[in-house]
Design a protein around this motif. Structure first.
Motif, PDB file in Angstrom:
ATOM      1  N   ALA A 105     -10.184 -10.789  -0.301  1.00  0.00           N
ATOM      2  CA  ALA A 105      -8.918 -10.264  -0.816  1.00  0.00           C
ATOM      3  C   ALA A 105      -7.803 -10.470   0.201  1.00  0.00           C
ATOM      4  CB  ALA A 105      -9.054  -8.778  -1.150  1.00  0.00           C
ATOM      5  N   ASP A 106      -6.627 -10.860  -0.310  1.00  0.00           N
ATOM      6  CA  ASP A 106      -5.478 -11.052   0.577  1.00  0.00           C
ATOM      7  C   ASP A 106      -4.466  -9.910   0.477  1.00  0.00           C
ATOM      8  OD1 ASP A 106      -4.349 -11.480  -1.895  1.00  0.00           O
ATOM      9  OD2 ASP A 106      -3.673 -13.530  -1.490  1.00  0.00           O
ATOM     10  N   HIS A 107      -4.833  -8.858  -0.255  1.00  0.00           N
ATOM     11  CA  HIS A 107      -3.957  -7.693  -0.360  1.00  0.00           C
ATOM     12  C   HIS A 107      -4.817  -6.480  -0.701  1.00  0.00           C
ATOM     13  CE1 HIS A 107      -4.482  -8.763  -4.588  1.00  0.00           C
ATOM     14  NE2 HIS A 107      -4.071  -7.550  -4.906  1.00  0.00           N
ATOM     15  N   THR A 108      -4.232  -5.297  -0.571  1.00  0.00           N
ATOM     16  CA  THR A 108      -4.915  -4.045  -0.899  1.00  0.00           C
ATOM     17  C   THR A 108      -4.219  -3.394  -2.083  1.00  0.00           C
ATOM     18  OG1 THR A 108      -5.577  -3.695   1.396  1.00  0.00           O
ATOM     19  CG2 THR A 108      -5.592  -1.765  -0.035  1.00  0.00           C
ATOM     20  N   CYS A 109      -5.007  -2.936  -3.050  1.00  0.00           N
ATOM     21  CA  CYS A 109      -4.407  -2.332  -4.239  1.00  0.00           C
ATOM     22  C   CYS A 109      -3.751  -1.000  -3.893  1.00  0.00           C
ATOM     23  CB  CYS A 109      -5.457  -2.153  -5.330  1.00  0.00           C
ATOM     24  SG  CYS A 109      -6.768  -0.990  -4.945  1.00  0.00           S
ATOM     25  N   THR A 110      -2.795  -0.617  -4.719  1.00  0.00           N
ATOM     26  CA  THR A 110      -2.023   0.606  -4.506  1.00  0.00           C
ATOM     27  C   THR A 110      -2.922   1.833  -4.426  1.00  0.00           C
ATOM     28  OG1 THR A 110      -0.139  -0.359  -5.663  1.00  0.00           O
ATOM     29  CG2 THR A 110      -0.179   2.045  -5.455  1.00  0.00           C
ATOM     30  N   LEU A 111      -3.935   1.868  -5.273  1.00  0.00           N
ATOM     31  CA  LEU A 111      -4.861   3.000  -5.316  1.00  0.00           C
ATOM     32  C   LEU A 111      -5.467   3.275  -3.943  1.00  0.00           C
ATOM     33  CD1 LEU A 111      -6.594   4.863  -7.349  1.00  0.00           C
ATOM     34  CD2 LEU A 111      -8.268   3.033  -7.215  1.00  0.00           C
ATOM     35  N   VAL A 112      -5.994   2.232  -3.313  1.00  0.00           N
ATOM     36  CA  VAL A 112      -6.631   2.397  -2.011  1.00  0.00           C
ATOM     37  C   VAL A 112      -5.586   2.661  -0.936  1.00  0.00           C
ATOM     38  CG1 VAL A 112      -8.029   1.251  -0.240  1.00  0.00           C
ATOM     39  CG2 VAL A 112      -8.635   1.013  -2.659  1.00  0.00           C
ATOM     40  N   THR A 113      -4.460   1.977  -1.003  1.00  0.00           N
ATOM     41  CA  THR A 113      -3.391   2.196  -0.023  1.00  0.00           C
ATOM     42  C   THR A 113      -2.966   3.656   0.013  1.00  0.00           C
ATOM     43  OG1 THR A 113      -2.566  -0.075  -0.241  1.00  0.00           O
ATOM     44  CG2 THR A 113      -1.025   1.573   0.585  1.00  0.00           C
ATOM     45  N   ARG A 114      -2.806   4.257  -1.146  1.00  0.00           N
ATOM     46  CA  ARG A 114      -2.374   5.662  -1.201  1.00  0.00           C
ATOM     47  C   ARG A 114      -3.473   6.612  -0.741  1.00  0.00           C
ATOM     48  NH1 ARG A 114       1.375   5.827  -6.761  1.00  0.00           N
ATOM     49  NH2 ARG A 114       3.032   4.498  -5.898  1.00  0.00           N
ATOM     50  N   ALA A 118      -3.370   9.171   2.545  1.00  0.00           N
ATOM     51  CA  ALA A 118      -3.728  10.588   2.488  1.00  0.00           C
ATOM     52  C   ALA A 118      -4.864  10.940   3.433  1.00  0.00           C
ATOM     53  CB  ALA A 118      -4.112  10.967   1.061  1.00  0.00           C
ATOM     54  N   GLY A 119      -5.336   9.971   4.236  1.00  0.00           N
ATOM     55  CA  GLY A 119      -6.352  10.247   5.247  1.00  0.00           C
ATOM     56  C   GLY A 119      -7.732   9.742   4.947  1.00  0.00           C
ATOM     57  N   ALA A 120      -7.956   9.154   3.759  1.00  0.00           N
ATOM     58  CA  ALA A 120      -9.290   8.658   3.411  1.00  0.00           C
ATOM     59  C   ALA A 120      -9.669   7.470   4.281  1.00  0.00           C
ATOM     60  CB  ALA A 120      -9.343   8.269   1.940  1.00  0.00           C
TER      61      ALA A 120
END
Length: 460
Positions: A105-114, A118-120
């Protein structure tokens, strides 16, 4: 192969509280997760990639922030599994397919970024069937993923790797997708909470290319509160997702709210395929306990889904699959379900597409009219108990032959309508969990979560 690996581990809320207070460290949480993966995953096949070095480095950063008096966030130090349909920059991104083996993957989806914001702490990639197009989790690329309650059986799909990872205590939460039941089905089979929010509530950016508008993002967790915590961290508009919605008031704060006088309907099925009697009995009992606990008024469901909606779903979804497979050489080894989608895509013409959209509009109207009579619909989350891990999907239920869509008859209609729907544990059949599905009006996500929390409390 009957060893039970399902276990009760720390929840998201518990983990974050311990890390934020400094009582335990994020590095310790991640180390525990890595140890559990090492012990259990050879049998289960939940993870297809583990980034131990990256996870420990991120956990160390969380601990440094706590030591300096900062707050890493409401998911502080929580080890997170990421379904392989969700890209994380630098991680493998094969989507369960040999066609993309070796892709990164060359990018990270918004779900994981957020969630990370939040500390995950993302710890690795969880298994999916090829492109997420099956309700059991097995692929030529990764092999078979198994249910921690009984490894001879499937954890469901397509978020089966995530469900197995959470149910076995490897991580307290893992992301998932739900295009026709892919959060709710694994939650049902693994004794977890799987929530498909109102369409658009959880953003799917960036670069989500699906045109069918059936796919919802979410997570598998142990508790309703964990799910609410996760949603509060990831919901909200995203410029990379044209369908994304504004974040509502915090779900976790509203879990204990009085839902008021409810009108609730129960149905064993939606008239388009049967339900196994043992599953129906467990779910009906859970529904009766919910009615008794809340004092809700029981009303008849009187909701029948046109069996032709399955064909309409495939027509609407076929172009999405075609976009992923159109450059695949003839004769390539792909899953039979994908082969069917590909054949359907090449046969789609303007009339077929118009008919499918009309069928979807009719379903939306039928369900909306039914929901004028009740606030919540209770029904099974799966129509059969967990089946063999290697598949195939059921071809017969309660003595009645069913096709692919008949085996998903209680889940996929609510992807077409975009309504919130959750699976919460209701009991067991032959020692393996089954879930009660709770469906609400569009945008009644808080009510659905509150109802699920009530069921969670009374079924313990």
């Amino acid at each position: 192969m009957t060893e039970v690996l399902a276990t009760q581990g720390r929840t998201v809320v518990e983990t974050a509280a311990l890390v934020r207070s400094g009582e335990l460290t994020a590095v310790g949480m991640v180390t525990e997760a890595l140890d559990r993966i090492e012990r259990c995953d050879r049998m289960l096949g939940a993870f297809v990639h583990v980034d131990a070095e990256g996870a420990l480095a991120r956990a160390s950063a969380v601990d440094r922030l706590v030591a300096d008096g900062g707050d890493p966030g409401p998911m502080a130090g929580v080890p997170l599994g990421v379904k392989e349909l969700h890209p994380v920059a630098g991680w493998p991104f094969a989507m369960g397919s040999t066609l993309y083996a070796g892709r990164t993957a060359d990018h990270t989806c918004t779900l994981v970024t957020r969630a990370v914001r939040a500390g995950a702490v993302p710890i690795g990639v969880t298994a999916s069937p090829e492109f997420g197009r099956a309700s059991f989790t097995a692929s030529t690329l990764h092999g078979v993923t198994r249910n921690p309650w009984n490894p001879a059986l499937t954890p469901g799909g397509s978020s089966g790797g995530s469900a197995a990872a959470v149910a076995a205590g490897m991580v307290p939460i893992a992301t998932g997708t739900d295009g026709a039941g892919s959060l709710r089905i694994p939650a049902s089979y693994c004794g977890l909470v799987g929530f498909k929010p109102t369409y658009g509530l959880v953003p799917r950016g960036p670069r989500h290319a699906g045109a069918a508008d059936n796919d919802h993002y979410g997570a598998l967790t142990r508790t309703v509160r964990d799910t609410a915590r996760f949603l509060d961290c990831v919901c909200g508009t995203d410029p990379f997702d044209r369908a994304s919605l504004p974040a509502p008031p915090r779900f976790e704060d509203r879990l204990g709210a009085d839902p008021g006088r409810l009108r609730v309907a129960f149905a064993e099925n939606l008239g388009n395929a049967p339900c196994d009697p043992a599953v129906a009995e467990v779910v009906r009992t859970a529904a009766e306990k919910f009615l008794a606990a809340t004092g809700a008024e029981a009303v008849p469901a009187r909701l029948t889904v046109d069996p032709r909606c399955g064909a309409a779903y495939r027509t609407l979804s076929a172009p999405d699959v075609y976009s992923q497979l159109r450059d695949v050489p003839a004769g390539s080894d792909i899953h039979p379900t994908l082969r069917g989608y590909l054949e359907a895509a090449t046969a789609v013409d303007a009339d077929a597409l118009a008919d499918a959209h009309a069928m979807r509009a009719g379903l939306v109207a039928t369900v909306a009219e039914a929901f004028e009579r009740f606030s919540l619909l209770l029904l099974p989350a799966t129509q059969v108990p967990a089946f063999p891990a290697e598949g195939p999907m059921p071809t017969e239920i309660a003595g009645t032959p069913v096709d692919h869509w008949g085996a998903l008859a209680v889940t996929f209609p609510f992807n077409l309508t975009g309504q919130p729907a959750i699976s919460v544990p209701a009991g067991t059949v032959a020692g393996v969990p089954v879930g009660l599905q709770i469906v609400g009006h569009r945008h009644s996500d808080a009510l659905v979560l509150t109802a699920a929390a009530v069921v969670e409390e009374i079924i313990r």
